[in-house]
Design a protein around this motif. Sequence first.
Motif, PDB file in Angstrom:
ATOM      1  N   GLY A   7     -10.946  17.628  93.123  1.00  0.00           N
ATOM      2  CA  GLY A   7     -11.944  18.686  93.042  1.00  0.00           C
ATOM      3  C   GLY A   7     -12.449  19.115  94.401  1.00  0.00           C
ATOM      4  O   GLY A   7     -13.027  20.194  94.539  1.00  0.00           O
ATOM      5  N   GLN A   8     -12.235  18.268  95.401  1.00  0.00           N
ATOM      6  CA  GLN A   8     -12.673  18.645  96.755  1.00  0.00           C
ATOM      7  C   GLN A   8     -11.684  19.643  97.347  1.00  0.00           C
ATOM      8  O   GLN A   8     -10.598  19.856  96.826  1.00  0.00           O
ATOM      9  CB  GLN A   8     -12.794  17.395  97.626  1.00  0.00           C
ATOM     10  N   PHE A   9     -12.095  20.235  98.464  1.00  0.00           N
ATOM     11  CA  PHE A   9     -11.244  21.256  99.073  1.00  0.00           C
ATOM     12  C   PHE A   9     -11.193  21.088 100.585  1.00  0.00           C
ATOM     13  O   PHE A   9     -11.877  20.231 101.149  1.00  0.00           O
ATOM     14  CB  PHE A   9     -11.713  22.664  98.680  1.00  0.00           C
ATOM     15  N   ALA A  10     -10.364  21.904 101.194  1.00  0.00           N
ATOM     16  CA  ALA A  10     -10.193  21.873 102.647  1.00  0.00           C
ATOM     17  C   ALA A  10     -10.351  23.282 103.187  1.00  0.00           C
ATOM     18  O   ALA A  10     -10.057  24.257 102.494  1.00  0.00           O
ATOM     19  CB  ALA A  10      -8.803  21.331 102.991  1.00  0.00           C
ATOM     20  N   GLU A  11     -10.846  23.393 104.406  1.00  0.00           N
ATOM     21  CA  GLU A  11     -10.932  24.694 105.082  1.00  0.00           C
ATOM     22  C   GLU A  11      -9.858  24.718 106.167  1.00  0.00           C
ATOM     23  O   GLU A  11      -9.874  23.910 107.101  1.00  0.00           O
ATOM     24  CB  GLU A  11     -12.312  24.867 105.725  1.00  0.00           C
ATOM     25  N   VAL A  12      -8.959  25.667 106.052  1.00  0.00           N
ATOM     26  CA  VAL A  12      -7.797  25.714 106.935  1.00  0.00           C
ATOM     27  C   VAL A  12      -7.951  26.860 107.941  1.00  0.00           C
ATOM     28  O   VAL A  12      -8.247  27.994 107.546  1.00  0.00           O
ATOM     29  CB  VAL A  12      -6.504  25.906 106.111  1.00  0.00           C
TER      30      VAL A  12
END
Lengths: 303, 269
Positions: free
Chosen positions: B37-42
């Motif tokens: 459910g977590q995300f990453a900023e690319v």
Amino acid sequence: MASLEVNIHNLKLKNPVLTASGTFGYGEEYDDFIDVNALGGIIVKATTPEHREGNPYPRMAETPMGMLNAVGLQNKGVDYFVEHIYPRLLKYSNYVIANVSGSTVEGYVEVAEKINRLDHIQAIELNISCPNVKEGGMAFGTSCPSATAVTRAVREVYDKTLIVKLSPNVTRIEDIALAVEEAGADAISLINTLLGMAINAETRRPVLSTVTGGLSGPAVKPVALRMVWQVAKAVKVPVIGIGGITTAADAIEFMLAGASAIQVGTANFIDPQASVKILAGIEEYLYRHNISDVRELTGGLVL
Amino acid sequence: MKKYILDLKVRSNRRLNRNHNLLELGCINPLPPMVPGQFAEVRVDGSQTTYLRRPFSIHRVDRAANTMHLLIKSVGDGTRKLADLEAGDSVNIMLPLGSGFTLTRNARVLLVGGGCGVAPLYYLADHLFRQGNKVDILIGGRSADDILMADDYRAFGTVYIATEDGTLGEKGMVTGHSVLKNKELSYDMIYCCGPDGMMRAVAGIAEAHGIECEVSLENTMACGIGVCLCCVVETHEGNQCVCTQGPVFNSKQLKGWTAEVETGCSLDQ
């Protein structure tokens, strides 16, 4: 090692790198990424007298080399700030500066008075330049009489360092700068965001819920640099440069234009380590140019 | 959870269909702890029209291989630049961001994904399966070509498919699939990610059956760490940042998502 210390009125900043209000939360959001105490100081998110929910989503539009925002000063109000947020700021040993906003002169005065009692906050930045609220904000910063009135009223209740943050959305920014200096500002910071707009051609609708918003990021840097130069020539108080600063070279350009210190803003969103990288880059520049004191840069523009 | 900013290496880049890629990223050091459910900023390099980072759900984490996957949908120049990355290229990434799904144990759960909304569901299905849950997965799309990696999910449970043109699975919208039409619908939890309208419809169905429903939102954002306050969603506790208080919300938290009577108070104008 060159001296990096700069003075903004009574503040003795250990270096000229600050972070801009609204782009650095309350500092703690960046603890995972950098040593926040390495900076000269931080300017925390704007505080208003009352809790504000801000504007409806969408509040942001990406633009060429920048972004528009229409957040609308979302914050939990000054009493919450004093009770819940201020204690969390005590861990920072550098300068923590509060950004003060309101929709009436009385509102600004109320926030300034309450923050005046907080020992760990040695300065406030008076936000007379937010373009995203219907009342107050930029309305105070775009005419000399209203800028004078709010600065003077806050000056009467606030006895520490008073910085006034100017709006670029004016015809002659030097006039506003002179007015707030005359009204008792100890320093001037500029620029806040430039009023802008984004439209979705496919839907024919504005991107932002508020139609217009404030532009920030590298796109505004040349405008900000010009305004810092104009204001620094006009006033005697120290000037803090803001506007699209992303690299050490950007920061140095603002100092050469007349800024005594700078604030890193939108760049924090793209690189949470931008502020400390800029600081390291300034040191490297001083070493490379054999400059022993960073203050030599201020107003060092060669014409 | 501690957040990191890392330079990861592209291990592989697999084109899934005309506009979706599966990017496998790794590094020498162990990848940080993260949860479904977590995300990453690319950060996107080399795109003139892309200034801000782009958020992506953490699609898979393979601890044995020390790699993670992102599902990239090409919608503009920035995402196309990411879709064009090659093995060995470097990617600057902030992670793990946001809060994850509520993770049940030994329960009956349904995962509903629409289009590239399946992005956070693979890691979730993997985790839930390991925790002894009975996992059903319902995937929807316009056409068979839009159903991404359905076979990969079969390792974790039963997979149901709906396509609007009927080229795969049941014909129609995902919300009209017999799994959701079942009058006796009974799961301990429904997890959903996809287009806004689909999530609202699924949340409505869940509520009608008294089932908790978590949805993963995708508002446009700048910072990803709760600073810019641009990605807010209206909740019953006021505006909350999708990037820190989400991206996963219980649908009951979201204002206007469920059938309860609004109190009639409006925000100051």
